[in-house]
Design an enzyme around this catalytic site. Structure first.
Site, PDB file in Angstrom:
ATOM      1  N   TYR A 104       0.860  -1.185   0.000  1.00 46.77           N
ATOM      2  CA  TYR A 104       0.000   0.000   0.000  1.00 46.77           C
ATOM      3  C   TYR A 104       0.897   1.237   0.000  1.00 46.77           C
ATOM      4  O   TYR A 104       1.836   1.333   0.789  1.00 46.77           O
ATOM      5  CB  TYR A 104      -0.901   0.026   1.249  1.00 46.77           C
ATOM      6  CG  TYR A 104      -1.741   1.275   1.313  1.00 46.77           C
ATOM      7  CD1 TYR A 104      -3.029   1.299   0.776  1.00 46.77           C
ATOM      8  CD2 TYR A 104      -1.241   2.463   1.852  1.00 46.77           C
ATOM      9  CE1 TYR A 104      -3.789   2.454   0.794  1.00 46.77           C
ATOM     10  CE2 TYR A 104      -1.993   3.624   1.862  1.00 46.77           C
ATOM     11  CZ  TYR A 104      -3.265   3.609   1.337  1.00 46.77           C
ATOM     12  OH  TYR A 104      -4.011   4.762   1.333  1.00 46.77           O
ATOM     13  N   GLU A 154      -3.319   7.542  -4.188  1.00 46.83           N
ATOM     14  CA  GLU A 154      -3.281   6.246  -3.516  1.00 46.83           C
ATOM     15  C   GLU A 154      -2.989   5.161  -4.535  1.00 46.83           C
ATOM     16  O   GLU A 154      -3.691   5.046  -5.546  1.00 46.83           O
ATOM     17  CB  GLU A 154      -4.625   5.969  -2.835  1.00 46.83           C
ATOM     18  CG  GLU A 154      -4.620   4.684  -2.020  1.00 46.83           C
ATOM     19  CD  GLU A 154      -5.989   4.341  -1.448  1.00 46.83           C
ATOM     20  OE1 GLU A 154      -6.942   4.145  -2.240  1.00 46.83           O
ATOM     21  OE2 GLU A 154      -6.113   4.278  -0.215  1.00 46.83           O
TER      22      GLU A 154
END
Ligand code: GDP
Ligand code: MN
Length: 395
Positions: free
Chosen positions: A109, A197
């Site tokens: 992530y 993101e």
């Protein structure tokens, strides 16, 4: 303002971030054709909507044959895909991204957010990618790495390497990973992105670092500096009620209830939603008319509220400081007359020029209920709404 995954990936590529090869398709036939332009024998068909969590909703399909690609495309196109981020109405899929499938060895992530309190970009990373950041925070909180970027000097190479090392990446991947992190930061800086993101950022079986997904949103206040990015706005992905309001300079957020709200100030608007709920009603929207609202602006606010067909009663709640109650009252009357408003309407005015405002409403001869306090106004509008719906049901 949000953009689509494939647009975000195109941008990332320009900043030196690796992304899989892919192409856009608007029909099942095109989807198959796009795959024929790519290499490899497995492809991913990805619904392009402004939402994450598409995978769990069926919006990301791994395919090996042309038939599978066509079938996945057929299923996705024209569908309103409901993810846990879209709300029950879902978001319309009208384009697909067809990519070469990637052989995933590890999912990471990597997020960049603007921390308002620190007034800095903060990098958030975790070696436990694939899950959403909320899930990581709950299940693997210790895996989360945070790194604050000093805007005076920007992201430094040593800082990017530090993040890469903290992720536990092998030595051979550090240079690639830090190039990726540096590239992302440069993109944010140059495009005035408010959030980026990449979930997942993957290590491939072949030892490459690659962005498999990308979400980016831009600061709307800075869009005037980026006309090319402004053009990427896709109104089909927005709540039409919110598009209507934002195109008219109003701060509006659509909700699920049926009591329309016209309020000044974000704080009072939130309090108004709470008080309506406490009175047993459900607000249809959040709307802040702002300061110094002219009668015309009040009329526009009514139009934005009434654009939502679920609205069955309206509450106007103004605590005037730089606003003027007389202007608000004139706007309310203009709206009732021009829009032939017949649903229950409650107005609570307080502050600057309140006497003039109340007088204008009282002398208008229109069917407008008034209240002194917010609590009273909320009780009144909820009761009036109940009455009117009961009347409608009885007739
Ligand atoms: P999201 O659900 O909207 O976040 O969409 P993603 O693009 O992140 O895709 C969801 C998941 O599908 C990813 O987390 C991956 O696990 C998987 N996925 C996406 N692309 C590929 C691929 O090329 N190969 C493999 N094996 N899995 C993929
Ligand atoms: Mn994702």
């Amino acid at each position: 303002m949000d953009i689509h995954e494939y647009q975000a990936k195109e941008m990332l590529k320009q900043f030196g971030v690796n992304v899989p090869r892919g192409g856009i398709a608007y029909s099942p036939e095109q989807a198959v054709y796009r795959s024929s332009e790519l290499s490899g024998d497995r492809f991913v068909v990805k619904a392009q909507i402004h939402s994450g969590a598409r995978g769990k909703a069926g919006g990301v399909k791994l395919c090996s044959t042309e038939d599978e690609i066509a079938e996945a495309a057929q299923w996705m196109l024209g569908r309103r895909l409901v993810t846990h981020q879209t709300g029950p109405q879902g978001k319309l899929v009208n384009r697909l991204y067809i990519e070469e499938a990637t052989d995933i060895a590890q999912e990471i992530y990597l997020g960049f957010v603007m921390d308002r309190k620190l007034e800095r970009v903060v990098v958030v990373a975790s070696a436990e990618g694939g899950m959403e950041i909320e899930e990581i925070a709950e299940n693997e909180p210790d895996s989360i790495i945070r790194s604050v970027v000093d805007p005076a000097v920007g992201m430094q190479a040593f800082q990017a390497r530090e993040i890469a090392f903290s992720l536990g990446l092998e030595a051979s991947l550090i240079a690639q990973a830090s190039k990726t992190i540096m590239g992302c930061y440069k993109m944010i800086e140059e495009t005035d992105a408010a959030m980026l993101e990449i979930n997942p950022l993957v290590v491939t079986g072949g030892g490459e670092i690659m962005a498999l997904d990308a979400k980016v949103s831009f600061d709307p206040n800075a869009l005037f500096r980026h006309p090319k990015i402004s053009e990427l706005r896709d109104k089909s992905q927005e709540d039409p009620r919110e598009t209507f309001a934002s195109d008219r300079g109003l701060n509006y957020i659509g909700l699920e209830g049926n009591i329309g709200c016209i309020v000044n100030g974000a704080g009072l608007a939130m309090a108004t939603l709470d008080v309506i709920k406490m009175a047993g009603g459900e607000p249809a929207n959040f709307l802040d008319v702002g300061g110094g609202a002219s009668p015309e602006r009040v009329l526009k606010s009514f139009k934005a509220v009434l654009n939502d067909k679920n609205v069955e009663a309206i509450l106007v709640n103004i605590f005037a400081g730089i606003n003027r109650c007389d202007w608000i009252a004139e706007g309310v009357i203009m709206a009732v007359k021009e829009l032939d408003l017949e649903m229950p309407l409650v107005v609570r005015l307080s502050g600057t020029n309140v006497e003039e405002g109340r007088k204008i409403i009282a002398e208008s001869g229109l069917n407008i209920a008034t209240a002194e306090t917010l609590a009273e106004a909320a009780e009144l509008v909820v009761a009036a709404w109940r009455n009117s719906t009961q009347l409608a049901e009885a007739s």
